[in-house]
Design a protein around this motif. Sequence first.
Motif, mmCIF file in Angstrom:
data_model
loop_
_atom_site.group_PDB
_atom_site.id
_atom_site.type_symbol
_atom_site.label_atom_id
_atom_site.label_comp_id
_atom_site.label_asym_id
_atom_site.label_seq_id
_atom_site.Cartn_x
_atom_site.Cartn_y
_atom_site.Cartn_z
ATOM 1 N N LEU A 377 0.938 -1.199 0.240
ATOM 2 C CA LEU A 377 0.313 -0.291 -0.269
ATOM 3 C C LEU A 377 1.055 1.093 0.267
ATOM 4 N N VAL A 378 0.850 2.222 -0.881
ATOM 5 C CA VAL A 378 1.542 3.204 -1.550
ATOM 6 C C VAL A 378 0.984 4.502 -0.290
ATOM 7 N N ASN A 379 1.556 4.817 0.525
ATOM 8 C CA ASN A 379 0.846 6.291 0.910
ATOM 9 C C ASN A 379 1.002 7.356 0.079
ATOM 10 N N THR A 380 0.851 8.809 0.533
ATOM 11 C CA THR A 380 0.821 9.406 -0.107
ATOM 12 C C THR A 380 1.691 9.686 -1.257
ATOM 13 N N GLY A 381 1.388 8.997 -2.430
ATOM 14 C CA GLY A 381 1.928 8.696 -3.718
ATOM 15 C C GLY A 381 1.675 9.975 -4.226
ATOM 16 N N PRO A 411 -6.412 3.612 -7.540
ATOM 17 C CA PRO A 411 -7.731 3.888 -7.241
ATOM 18 C C PRO A 411 -8.759 5.513 -7.858
ATOM 19 N N THR A 412 -9.092 5.601 -8.429
ATOM 20 C CA THR A 412 -9.602 6.922 -8.757
ATOM 21 C C THR A 412 -11.380 7.141 -7.870
ATOM 22 N N SER A 413 -11.739 6.096 -6.641
ATOM 23 C CA SER A 413 -12.477 6.482 -5.694
ATOM 24 C C SER A 413 -12.847 5.890 -4.717
ATOM 25 N N CYS A 414 -12.856 5.955 -3.312
ATOM 26 C CA CYS A 414 -12.693 5.672 -2.410
ATOM 27 C C CYS A 414 -13.306 3.951 -2.538
ATOM 28 N N GLU A 415 -14.592 3.899 -2.939
ATOM 29 C CA GLU A 415 -15.134 2.704 -3.209
ATOM 30 C C GLU A 415 -14.297 2.005 -4.048
ATOM 31 N N GLU A 416 -13.258 2.083 -5.520
ATOM 32 C CA GLU A 416 -12.662 1.788 -6.153
ATOM 33 C C GLU A 416 -11.583 1.450 -5.165
ATOM 34 N N TYR A 417 -11.338 1.603 -4.564
ATOM 35 C CA TYR A 417 -9.411 1.281 -3.977
ATOM 36 C C TYR A 417 -10.110 0.938 -2.508
ATOM 37 N N PHE A 418 -10.972 0.682 -2.201
ATOM 38 C CA PHE A 418 -11.734 -0.813 -1.531
ATOM 39 C C PHE A 418 -11.081 -1.943 -2.264
ATOM 40 N N ALA A 419 -11.963 -1.695 -3.175
ATOM 41 C CA ALA A 419 -12.487 -2.304 -4.129
ATOM 42 C C ALA A 419 -10.953 -3.270 -4.463
ATOM 43 N N MET A 420 -10.217 -2.513 -5.027
ATOM 44 C CA MET A 420 -8.541 -2.850 -5.116
ATOM 45 C C MET A 420 -8.065 -3.759 -4.068
ATOM 46 N N LEU A 421 -8.209 -2.922 -3.328
ATOM 47 C CA LEU A 421 -7.071 -3.859 -1.507
ATOM 48 C C LEU A 421 -8.008 -5.122 -1.796
ATOM 49 N N ALA A 433 0.729 -3.578 -5.892
ATOM 50 C CA ALA A 433 0.807 -2.726 -5.245
ATOM 51 C C ALA A 433 -0.633 -1.540 -5.577
ATOM 52 N N VAL A 434 -1.001 -0.487 -4.260
ATOM 53 C CA VAL A 434 -1.872 0.267 -4.877
ATOM 54 C C VAL A 434 -1.435 1.309 -4.473
ATOM 55 N N ARG A 435 -1.812 2.690 -4.784
ATOM 56 C CA ARG A 435 -2.376 3.808 -4.609
ATOM 57 C C ARG A 435 -3.212 4.436 -3.404
ATOM 58 N N ILE A 436 -2.856 4.555 -2.028
ATOM 59 C CA ILE A 436 -3.682 5.119 -1.995
ATOM 60 C C ILE A 436 -3.303 6.437 -2.672
ATOM 61 N N PRO A 437 -5.580 6.295 -2.570
ATOM 62 C CA PRO A 437 -5.408 8.334 -3.606
ATOM 63 C C PRO A 437 -4.683 9.663 -1.624
ATOM 64 N N CYS A 438 -4.506 10.567 -2.405
ATOM 65 C CA CYS A 438 -4.284 11.078 -1.869
ATOM 66 C C CYS A 438 -5.013 12.310 -1.875
ATOM 67 N N ASN A 439 -5.811 12.658 -2.579
ATOM 68 C CA ASN A 439 -6.316 13.537 -3.337
ATOM 69 C C ASN A 439 -8.058 14.058 -2.172
ATOM 70 N N VAL A 469 -9.350 11.376 -23.091
ATOM 71 C CA VAL A 469 -8.297 11.767 -21.977
ATOM 72 C C VAL A 469 -8.243 10.652 -21.208
ATOM 73 N N ILE A 470 -6.942 9.787 -20.829
ATOM 74 C CA ILE A 470 -6.976 8.840 -20.030
ATOM 75 C C ILE A 470 -6.552 9.828 -18.277
ATOM 76 N N ALA A 471 -6.802 9.297 -18.353
ATOM 77 C CA ALA A 471 -6.464 10.268 -16.650
ATOM 78 C C ALA A 471 -6.563 9.438 -15.406
ATOM 79 N N LEU A 472 -5.572 9.250 -15.102
ATOM 80 C CA LEU A 472 -4.829 7.867 -13.633
ATOM 81 C C LEU A 472 -5.196 8.177 -12.472
ATOM 82 N N GLY A 473 -5.340 7.604 -11.360
ATOM 83 C CA GLY A 473 -5.305 7.604 -10.215
ATOM 84 C C GLY A 473 -5.957 9.299 -9.552
ATOM 85 N N ASP A 474 -5.085 9.392 -8.870
ATOM 86 C CA ASP A 474 -5.904 11.302 -8.147
ATOM 87 C C ASP A 474 -5.736 12.091 -9.418
#
Lengths: 581, 581
Positions: A377-381, A411-421, A433-439, A469-474
């Motif tokens: 889990l990658v925090n503050t990335g 992930p691009t949202s809270c729900e997606e983050y937990f689904a991926m985790l 590895a999952v990049r924890i959202p930071c926005n 438009v391909i928009a990654l993560g945060d």
Amino acid sequence: MYIEKINSPTDLKTLTTDEMKVLASEIRDGLMNRLSKKGGHFGPNFGFVEATIAMHYVFNSPRDKFVFDVSHQSYTHKMLTGRKDAYLYDEHFSDISGYTNPEESEHDFFNVGHTSTSVSLACGLAKGRDLVGGKENIVAVIGDGSLSGGEALEGIDFASELESNFIIVVNDNDMSIAENHGGLYKNLKALRESDGICECNLFKAMGLDYMYVAEGNNIEKLIEAFAKVKDTDHPTVVHICTQKGKGYEPAETNKENWHWCMPFDTETGKSKFTGGGEDYGTMTCDYLLDKMKKDERVVALVAAVPVCIGFTEDKRKQAGKQFVDVGICEEHAVAMASGIAKNGGKPVFATHSSFFQRTYDQISQDLCVNGNSATLLVNTGSVYGMNDVTHLGIYDIPMMSNIPNLVYLAPTSCEEYFAMLDWSIEQDKYPVAVRIPCNGVIHTDKEIDTDYSNLNKYKVTQNGKNIAVIALGDFYQIGGAVAKMIEEKTGAAPTLINPRYITGLDEELLESLKKNHTKVITLEDGILDGGFGEKIARFYGPTDVKVYNYGLKKEFIDRYDVNEVLIRNRITPELICEDVL
Amino acid sequence: MYIEKINSPTDLKTLTTDEMKVLASEIRDGLMNRLSKKGGHFGPNFGFVEATIAMHYVFNSPRDKFVFDVSHQSYTHKMLTGRKDAYLYDEHFSDISGYTNPEESEHDFFNVGHTSTSVSLACGLAKGRDLVGGKENIVAVIGDGSLSGGEALEGIDFASELESNFIIVVNDNDMSIAENHGGLYKNLKALRESDGICECNLFKAMGLDYMYVAEGNNIEKLIEAFAKVKDTDHPTVVHICTQKGKGYEPAETNKENWHWCMPFDTETGKSKFTGGGEDYGTMTCDYLLDKMKKDERVVALVAAVPVCIGFTEDKRKQAGKQFVDVGICEEHAVAMASGIAKNGGKPVFATHSSFFQRTYDQISQDLCVNGNSATLLVNTGSVYGMNDVTHLGIYDIPMMSNIPNLVYLAPTSCEEYFAMLDWSIEQDKYPVAVRIPCNGVIHTDKEIDTDYSNLNKYKVTQNGKNIAVIALGDFYQIGGAVAKMIEEKTGAAPTLINPRYITGLDEELLESLKKNHTKVITLEDGILDGGFGEKIARFYGPTDVKVYNYGLKKEFIDRYDVNEVLIRNRITPELICEDVL
């Protein structure tokens, strides 16, 4: 006030020890002034006031050279070396950084922020000195918490090969950020309990001379000890016992919470930070605790930053054996996670993006070559993460995503983050590895996929034409705003894509875009070099599709304003539309 | 022969110790057969025959799990676990790799090749076992040389937190690849000299139980020791003293040269490798020795692989204090190099591309954030380098070139390499890495620039039109062949460019190419993902210029044939022309 008259260490040397004690009190007032209003490292600085005074009294900085580990205990050093105003006067707060900084002062030799580096850096200063025939003292300061880090142990082991002056001040406050973990802390305890004389001694076992100072907040005792090792001709450890947070009762009592502080009320010690609302730390911890209850194989690992995924003391107790703080040793953490996965466990190791840098080889060799299904889990990335130059979270995409076998998800949202985790923990095929959202915690009511095992399949969230438009993560939300503005300006809705996978291309989708798209915009929350967008540019390189990559410039930035950085990199809907349309 | 009848460790358990001694001799014959004809790790395997027999006699592999550090001492383990034919019969040599490999056998748990990883990986197996309620023994084997690595020290420190069975066999042969360096080796010596009873004990200082076995090549003693620690309920170190190279006189006498061997004549011990000719190791060493004579500030650093830049024992002596082998600790080496540069020295740290992975954070934080002018020499960073999956040199471009402030240079000839190295040592502005060529020593009679301080200026070596070939480092020669073939096929000479700088774009040149070029081909000796060519693709993304990137696919490859890999990635003049024309 004595502190008012100290513009360099020279001014300190005329004081008596009684005067220095008053000075120590004035310094704590200065620390309190800055920390209560601006926040920063509290416990480490309050504990190291006397030792810093004694060091500057005995040695002659900058001829003699001090290297502070992490340098989160260097505030007193800054106050004694011409930077007191940044503590005493609010209008000078922003004159300085929170760490040593050669651009600020000739008394600072390195920009430092990561742990466990001081001994090795100082070994270098000593070797440099010996090559050019210098005679100055080289002093490395390192806290007990930092001792468990590989680089520190490597440095301490090597130090005895220096056949010249070298002093390691071990600042032992019997704490890491949280409590210490590792066998060597039993030895520090034995040394403390035997007044430094017990035969089994880690530092002697590493080939070093050793001196013990029980009263590490006693200026006279410290001066006496430092005077003894000054100008000696061989490496020596001076083990001093200090009290973390000394001089402020709340910090003396609750050392973990006062390692670092937000602005607070000095009377009550209560944080002025009222933030509140949801945060990914607490949510991740609660999710994992629930998961642990249902499955005894799930185990959370951290490397001395338990709170980065919400594991406060009470929650660590709840998790019991399913929570492991390995101490400051990220290399060990990743290798151990690989081993756990190999033998039937479901490990989740979390730390900050910047600290994953300390374990590149273990991610590559111990984990990914072996293909074990650990979760990182990658925090503050993110550009929205920590903004000190030593703690930036904008490099992990190039660092990690180019390691074969790793599945790196954004992930691009809270729900997606937990689904991926959840998917990552349950699957047993890939290192993930999952990049924890930071926005911010952004919710969605759209249906979220629960299965990510069909690798590298991007999600088209809006079908359109001409432009994709391909928009990654945060940066997905910025991508959404870009798409909206393009539609407004051109009358045609572009295609909007959430790529989800940082580590691979959805070639089928990219191929299909060629039909009715002429331009592709990519957005990523990190530096462009070696990142996600360049892979899209490579894919379309030989074709007629034009590619516009948006992300950050490859550079070290320090104490930045996020909006300024985004504008400088043209990452706003307006600027992107200006470029592309 | 006993060995003929051993198809699994079960078959070993019926033998008497006398029979096991005969078996040990047969195993050495098998090792000799393979190593004399195929080469490989000699000393580590000859020294660890008895210990492996004893381990398999006492424990029950694969239920009980062994993790070998580096796994360069695992040949006997392979012979006892169904893979003896790969040693006894030439036609089966290629059945196995030189390291443990889970794809070969259920007795192997990890693909291992880097040092200092076994304890942490095994800690993971132990923790996984404890989570699922298993009862097996977990045994980590680690050599004394590997102990100085940060990951090993982190693992040993953490191990005492395991409150369950865990056995660390320290295989002490008093040697790393070359001699050991670091203070802990004084403690190992003290332990050996006191028969393990001296009070100051590194392992006890790390919180571990401890047992000493003086005769590490004595099967009875080893069986006795292992039987004592089997099924114990807490972590224990079993420190055994073995003789590196035991059983072959030349290897017992010259341990460093016999750590690893090329095919040799068993009678004389003489290498059958007649290669000869120029090699960059020797040339680099001679260059540095000359440089050192002229400038006392120049210092060469290695991390236990001195011969990677030609520093054989006699040349190390010549260099004196201007040569430092830090032992196996790459993190320390890079941080120390940064410190040396900061204090007036001119450090050059060299190791293999794959081992630079062990020091990503130090390159970023200790060196590049601080902008100190150390030189890093990247050896075997190439598809032409080592071809074991654990030692690949095809990832350093994405790993290192995306770190801000680093100047990473890729020479295309011998003369250019030494010009770049010399510039790097003499300048004091940048951290610089140089990729040592790996495609043979190629000379040029063209004039070579001596000043590389005007960063990111590419060299146009042939002016042409329509197509530009940008060929980096070791692939420059392929680029030249591509250019020639394009001219033959189209009648128009393309532009050929030696970019020299991996870490930045020559935007002015790239911009100018737009005028009379429609296609740009890039070539790089490494994986494409995160690499050099993608940056060119990003630059031209929004334009009409078509970009074709050639390099390797992001994947782990093992024991490959270079030509097959190149063809699979379409990196031949014919295939490139087929794609582009």
